[in-house]
Design a protein around this motif. Structure first.
Motif, mmCIF file in Angstrom:
data_model
loop_
_atom_site.group_PDB
_atom_site.id
_atom_site.type_symbol
_atom_site.label_atom_id
_atom_site.label_comp_id
_atom_site.label_asym_id
_atom_site.label_seq_id
_atom_site.Cartn_x
_atom_site.Cartn_y
_atom_site.Cartn_z
ATOM 1 N N TYR A 54 -4.267 -6.279 -10.109
ATOM 2 C CA TYR A 54 -3.413 -6.115 -8.986
ATOM 3 C C TYR A 54 -4.526 -5.632 -7.586
ATOM 4 O O TYR A 54 -5.624 -5.328 -7.994
ATOM 5 C CB TYR A 54 -2.589 -4.744 -9.169
ATOM 6 N N VAL A 55 -3.897 -5.970 -6.634
ATOM 7 C CA VAL A 55 -4.579 -5.406 -5.251
ATOM 8 C C VAL A 55 -3.880 -4.667 -4.387
ATOM 9 O O VAL A 55 -2.492 -5.355 -4.138
ATOM 10 C CB VAL A 55 -5.010 -6.970 -4.707
ATOM 11 N N LEU A 56 -4.004 -3.664 -3.642
ATOM 12 C CA LEU A 56 -3.123 -3.016 -2.731
ATOM 13 C C LEU A 56 -3.340 -3.395 -1.453
ATOM 14 O O LEU A 56 -4.293 -3.720 -1.041
ATOM 15 C CB LEU A 56 -3.641 -1.453 -3.086
ATOM 16 N N ASP A 57 -2.217 -3.706 -0.563
ATOM 17 C CA ASP A 57 -2.128 -4.585 0.599
ATOM 18 C C ASP A 57 -1.831 -3.368 1.452
ATOM 19 O O ASP A 57 -0.420 -3.429 1.537
ATOM 20 C CB ASP A 57 -1.613 -5.790 0.545
ATOM 21 N N ASP A 58 -2.432 -2.677 2.254
ATOM 22 C CA ASP A 58 -1.971 -1.606 3.350
ATOM 23 C C ASP A 58 -1.051 -2.297 4.506
ATOM 24 O O ASP A 58 -0.358 -1.583 5.183
ATOM 25 C CB ASP A 58 -2.855 -0.868 4.036
ATOM 26 N N ASN A 59 -1.267 -3.409 4.503
ATOM 27 C CA ASN A 59 -0.458 -4.382 5.489
ATOM 28 C C ASN A 59 1.075 -4.760 5.110
ATOM 29 O O ASN A 59 1.812 -5.327 5.758
ATOM 30 C CB ASN A 59 -1.215 -5.717 6.036
ATOM 31 N N GLY A 74 0.805 -1.235 0.019
ATOM 32 C CA GLY A 74 0.056 0.047 0.046
ATOM 33 C C GLY A 74 0.999 1.273 -0.003
ATOM 34 O O GLY A 74 0.358 2.338 -0.352
ATOM 35 N N ASN A 75 2.077 1.302 0.572
ATOM 36 C CA ASN A 75 3.109 2.459 0.581
ATOM 37 C C ASN A 75 3.876 2.493 -0.794
ATOM 38 O O ASN A 75 4.711 3.340 -0.521
ATOM 39 C CB ASN A 75 3.627 2.301 1.888
ATOM 40 N N ILE A 103 3.778 -11.402 -5.703
ATOM 41 C CA ILE A 103 3.803 -10.406 -4.685
ATOM 42 C C ILE A 103 5.128 -9.487 -4.704
ATOM 43 O O ILE A 103 6.240 -9.871 -4.753
ATOM 44 C CB ILE A 103 4.104 -10.985 -3.311
ATOM 45 N N VAL A 104 4.710 -8.387 -4.745
ATOM 46 C CA VAL A 104 5.895 -7.043 -4.979
ATOM 47 C C VAL A 104 6.343 -6.884 -3.507
ATOM 48 O O VAL A 104 5.733 -6.440 -2.635
ATOM 49 C CB VAL A 104 5.342 -5.635 -5.752
ATOM 50 N N THR A 105 7.839 -7.036 -3.258
ATOM 51 C CA THR A 105 8.337 -6.702 -2.125
ATOM 52 C C THR A 105 9.533 -5.817 -2.516
ATOM 53 O O THR A 105 9.665 -5.293 -1.220
ATOM 54 C CB THR A 105 8.961 -8.089 -1.596
ATOM 55 N N HIS A 106 10.130 -5.574 -3.172
ATOM 56 C CA HIS A 106 10.941 -4.559 -3.507
ATOM 57 C C HIS A 106 10.818 -3.697 -4.399
ATOM 58 O O HIS A 106 10.227 -3.911 -5.753
ATOM 59 C CB HIS A 106 12.365 -5.448 -3.736
ATOM 60 N N LEU A 107 11.238 -2.309 -4.244
ATOM 61 C CA LEU A 107 11.282 -1.247 -5.124
ATOM 62 C C LEU A 107 12.761 -0.709 -5.405
ATOM 63 O O LEU A 107 13.550 -0.408 -4.393
ATOM 64 C CB LEU A 107 10.453 -0.083 -4.795
ATOM 65 N N MET A 108 13.432 -1.072 -6.549
ATOM 66 C CA MET A 108 14.686 -0.799 -6.750
ATOM 67 C C MET A 108 14.972 0.577 -7.463
ATOM 68 O O MET A 108 14.155 0.237 -8.736
ATOM 69 C CB MET A 108 15.491 -2.091 -7.423
#
Length: 419
Positions: free
Chosen positions: A405-410, A253-254, A287-292
């Motif tokens: 896609y789905v936004l997950d605020d957690n 979410g962020n 699942i997106v875990t990293h922004l590079m």
């Protein structure tokens, strides 16, 4: 385990085991090289195929694993050497893939054996269900025909015996019968259940010859529930596929907030900023875990990445797969330019679910886009302009808002800045 790849979860007939394997092979063989994409990127994509296939294997999603393993072998045994940039791939990377090929071959064969066993079991069960369904349908038709013919049959039979039983039947009982002759039972005087005759189960050709006619017979009037509830007629399969059959992408979410923080200085200077999205595969979800944020140079309407080897090395160490990219339009709205479309093509060709996030801080908007699979991808593939802004003359949408896609605020994104 199955994901509607070969018809086992819908109303279509299930194919025999060997034909289902052939269907998977057809899916895995659909690889068209694009010479505008560096050959080295195909090698990078190959490593991600293996990584995803390994996850699918651990999750017992054997169909998807088999497709990816076979696609990897097709790409690097038959196709990649046709790429004009093939000779520029470092020999070390080629050797890595050759070793991977030797490991993948027996794994793929083992999965094929398991799939054939599973398909054989499913096919036998399907045949049994199909036979049962056909039996039920024939029975329903016969019962429906009997119901339509019951009333006249009953009236004909009972008229013959009405005079013989009238002396022993009270007027109220006769009136009840005459007002409702469609549901009743005839019992001999000894009330034996073995001699019970239910006329709702008879037709003109099956009426028994031993209908009691002795003077002490009585007619008993009983209401019955329908023999068959046709509203609950079973369906063997249900189709639950999405329009494009894309896996879901879970996005922190962020993510956009953190990216805009990293891009703030460039945005102030009217320069584009770009980043790469990477993550994991779990339970058939990405699942997106990293922004590079790679080293890069930007202008007001473009951004060029540099030293991509740093990104590749980091992803290899973290076992991350590429899921898309994100960039800013410092002064414009959120849309996909012609240059953006060509950039995203290389992502989506490798990963059909790959998304492109375009942030427009001036207008406080961000959108998730993708090339339309059955139109946009082909339009960009056929386009001869590989650089610079240009138009695409075509009917239909080349790109659209992504719906997978789905936004997950957690879920919080990990930011890695290589600048």
């Amino acid at each position: 385990m199955s994901h509607n790849l070969t018809g086992e979860d819908n109303n279509e007939d299930i194919l025999p085991p060997e034909k289902r394997i052939q269907t998977l092979l057809l899916l895995s063989s659909k690889i068209e090289l694009n010479t505008n994409i560096a050959a080295r990127k195909y090698y990078r994509s190959g490593r991600e195929m293996i990584s995803m296939a390994d996850v699918y294997t651990k999750e017992n999603n054997l169909e998807q694993a088999y497709i990816l393993y076979m696609r990897f072998m097709t790409l690097f045994l038959e196709t990649i050497n046709e790429h004009p940039d093939y000779k520029n791939v470092p020999i070390e990377e080629r050797n890595l893939n050759y070793r991977a090929l030797r490991e993948v071959l027996p794994i793929a064969e083992n999965i094929k054996t398991k799939l054939l066993e599973q398909y054989s079991t499913e096919y036998e069960l399907y045949q049994e269900r199909k036979a049962l369904q056909e039996f039920k349908e024939k029975r329903d038709k016969k019962l429906l025909s009997l119901e339509k013919n019951d009333t006249p049959s009953i009236q004909n039979v009972t008229q013959k015996h009405l005079n013989t039983i009238s002396n022993n039947t009270t007027v109220p009982e006769l009136n009840t019968y005459l007002n409702n002759p469609t549901s009743f039972e005839l019992r001999p005087s000894d009330h034996s259940d073995d001699n019970l005759i239910n006329f709702n189960e008879l037709d003109d050709n099956t009426l028994p010859s031993n209908i009691p006619t002795h003077s002490n017979s009585k007619i008993q009037f009983n209401q019955h529930k329908p023999i068959v509830d046709r509203s609950t007629k079973p369906m063997l399969y249900k189709n639950t596929t999405s329009p494009y059959n894309l896996r879901q992408i879970i996005v922190p979410g962020n993510l956009t907030k953190r990216f805009l923080e990293q891009a703030k200085q460039n945005t102030f200077n009217n320069l584009e900023t770009c980043g790469i999205l990477a993550g994991k595969l779990s339970s058939n979800c990405l699942i997106v875990t990293h922004l590079m944020i790679p080293k890069q140079s930007g202008t007001s309407d473009s951004c060029t990445t540099m030293n991509e080897e740093d990104i590749f090395e980091f992803q290899d160490k973290q076992d991350l797969i590429t899921l898309g990219w994100i960039h800013t339009h410092p002064t414009q709205t959120s849309f996909m330019s012609s240059v953006d479309l060509h950039t995203h093509y290389s992502y989506q060709l490798m990963m059909p679910e790959a998304i492109a996030i375009v942030c427009a801080p001036k207008y406080n908007e961000s959108n998730f886009f993708f090339l339309t699979p059955y139109h946009g991808l082909q339009v960009i593939a056929d386009c001869k302009f590989v650089s610079g802004f240009h138009t695409h003359n075509t009917d239909g949408d080349i790109y659209a808002i992504a719906e997978h896609y789905v936004l997950d605020d957690n879920l919080l994104v990990n930011v890695v800045d290589f600048r």
